[in-house]
Motif scaffolding. Structure first.
Motif, PDB file in Angstrom:
ATOM      1  N   UNK A 100       0.835  -1.209   0.000  1.00  0.00           N
ATOM      2  CA  UNK A 100       0.000   0.000   0.000  1.00  0.00           C
ATOM      3  C   UNK A 100       0.870   1.259   0.000  1.00  0.00           C
ATOM      4  N   UNK A 101       1.973   1.213   0.715  1.00  0.00           N
ATOM      5  CA  UNK A 101       2.908   2.332   0.687  1.00  0.00           C
ATOM      6  C   UNK A 101       3.394   2.586  -0.738  1.00  0.00           C
ATOM      7  N   UNK A 102       3.777   1.517  -1.429  1.00  0.00           N
ATOM      8  CA  UNK A 102       4.244   1.663  -2.806  1.00  0.00           C
ATOM      9  C   UNK A 102       3.145   2.220  -3.706  1.00  0.00           C
ATOM     10  N   UNK A 103       1.920   1.694  -3.541  1.00  0.00           N
ATOM     11  CA  UNK A 103       0.801   2.121  -4.384  1.00  0.00           C
ATOM     12  C   UNK A 103       0.470   3.589  -4.173  1.00  0.00           C
ATOM     13  N   UNK A 104       0.331   4.004  -2.915  1.00  0.00           N
ATOM     14  CA  UNK A 104      -0.174   5.345  -2.633  1.00  0.00           C
ATOM     15  C   UNK A 104       0.911   6.416  -2.622  1.00  0.00           C
ATOM     16  N   UNK A 105       2.131   6.068  -2.196  1.00  0.00           N
ATOM     17  CA  UNK A 105       3.206   7.052  -2.132  1.00  0.00           C
ATOM     18  C   UNK A 105       3.915   7.188  -3.474  1.00  0.00           C
ATOM     19  N   UNK A 106       4.288   6.054  -4.056  1.00  0.00           N
ATOM     20  CA  UNK A 106       5.111   6.097  -5.263  1.00  0.00           C
ATOM     21  C   UNK A 106       4.291   6.166  -6.544  1.00  0.00           C
ATOM     22  N   UNK A 107       3.165   5.442  -6.589  1.00  0.00           N
ATOM     23  CA  UNK A 107       2.411   5.368  -7.838  1.00  0.00           C
ATOM     24  C   UNK A 107       1.299   6.418  -7.910  1.00  0.00           C
ATOM     25  N   UNK A 108       0.375   6.386  -6.990  1.00  0.00           N
ATOM     26  CA  UNK A 108      -0.748   7.332  -7.035  1.00  0.00           C
ATOM     27  C   UNK A 108      -0.401   8.704  -6.470  1.00  0.00           C
ATOM     28  N   UNK A 109       0.616   8.745  -5.610  1.00  0.00           N
ATOM     29  CA  UNK A 109       1.067   9.985  -4.982  1.00  0.00           C
ATOM     30  C   UNK A 109      -0.049  10.691  -4.211  1.00  0.00           C
ATOM     31  N   UNK A 110      -0.915   9.900  -3.620  1.00  0.00           N
ATOM     32  CA  UNK A 110      -1.987  10.444  -2.785  1.00  0.00           C
ATOM     33  C   UNK A 110      -1.567  10.550  -1.321  1.00  0.00           C
TER      34      UNK A 110
END
Length: 318
Positions: A100-110
């Motif tokens: 989830x860290x990778x998804x939201x911080x790195x990819x979605x930047x939310x």
């Protein structure tokens, strides 16, 4: 709480007053409601995280005139709520939901990083010192099977018990037992509070036990435990959860903010970025709450009164 908690662990004791102490009870992200100008902080289900949030709330409200709301949430739900903007901050993350860290911080930047909390977490397997003194070799994983009979309980199906906390915590213990071929079985107390209750009972009766445990933790000042040496942690040894056969790493605990809040949250967002304290300070507030029975609000107020020089550094610079 990293691979615990890396956190993201009996029934009546499980909450230790969390529901009453926090300003809102556990809720799914979809039930939180729309965001307003209140600063909403997700609180994972262990008392160290409660201590962080209680002190942050106290200073936000008393010194910055903000409104703050605390919501108890397990880590996976908290990350989803953080991304959607239904909560503004997580103040203690152990890296337990790296995907989830990778998804939201790195990819979605939310979600954005909010900086170090100032506390380094460590997870491991521990036995009481009185048992280690009697059997020094129990502190190495290769010798644990020798003591399986002494560690077994009615819940462990004839194997040695590895006492766990909350089932919501992310651990590698099932994989470790399998991959190290140990005659052990994980048994969940149900929560951090219930685990503490069980540990205290074992200590009172001077019974042997093996438990998943961590630092920082206020109980460590009252119960002397010795860590069991697991195979050395090396970078990437825990990359595949099913193949883990190594110790847990040391983890500098992190804060995360909703990206929109980080940009537009003004003094409140700046304050949470600057919030940083020591293991000893967190343990003190946690002990007042969980060990001495103080409400989280009272513990936070007491700490703030006695530690002005620390929290003044967290206030935004004019």
């Amino acid at each position: 709480m990293n691979t615990g908690r890396a956190r993201t662990a009996l029934a009546a004791a499980t909450a230790l007053g969390l529901a009453a102490a926090l300003s809102a009870c556990t809720a799914a992200a979809t039930d939180i409601g729309a965001r307003d100008d209140t600063v909403t902080i997700a609180v994972p289900s262990w008392v160290g995280a409660e201590a962080n949030a209680a002190v942050a709330k106290h200073v936000l409200e008393k010194e910055l005139g903000a409104r703050a709301k605390l919501i108890q949430m397990d880590e996976p739900v908290a990350w989803d709520a953080l991304s959607s903007g239904k909560v503004d901050a997580i103040l203690e993350d152990w890296g337990g939901v790296a995907e989830k860290e990778k998804l939201y911080v790195e990819e979605k930047k939310t979600v954005v990083r909010g900086g170090d909390l100032g506390v380094t977490g460590h997870i491991g397997w521990f036995v009481p010192k009185y048992f280690a003194d009697e059997h020094p070799d129990v502190t190495h994983w290769k010798n644990l099977d020798k003591y399986a009979d002494e560690l077994k309980t009615t819940e462990s199906n004839g194997k040695g018990q590895l006492l766990e906390g909350s089932p919501s915590y992310t651990t590698h213990d099932e994989a470790l037992i399998k991959n190290l071929d140990l005659n052990l079985k994980t048994v969940y107390a149900g929560s951090e509070a219930a685990q503490i209750t069980q540990i205290k009972k074992y200590v009172e009766d001077k019974e042997p036990f093996l438990t998943y445990w961590w630092t920082p933790q206020w109980l460590n000042a009252e119960v002397d435990m010795v860590e069991v040496e697991l195979p050395k942690y090396t970078e990437g040894c825990d990359a595949d959860p099913a193949k883990v056969a190594c110790a847990y790493p040391d983890t500098p605990l992190q804060k995360y903010l909703n990206a929109d809040f980080a940009k537009k949250g003004g003094e409140a967002a700046e304050f949470l970025k600057r919030f940083r304290w020591s293991t000893e300070q967190q343990n003190q507030v946690a002990k007042w709450i969980a060990g001495d029975g103080m409400s989280s609000e009272a513990a936070a107020a007491k700490w703030a009164k006695e530690n002005r020089s620390t929290w003044e550094k967290w206030l935004p610079e004019n």
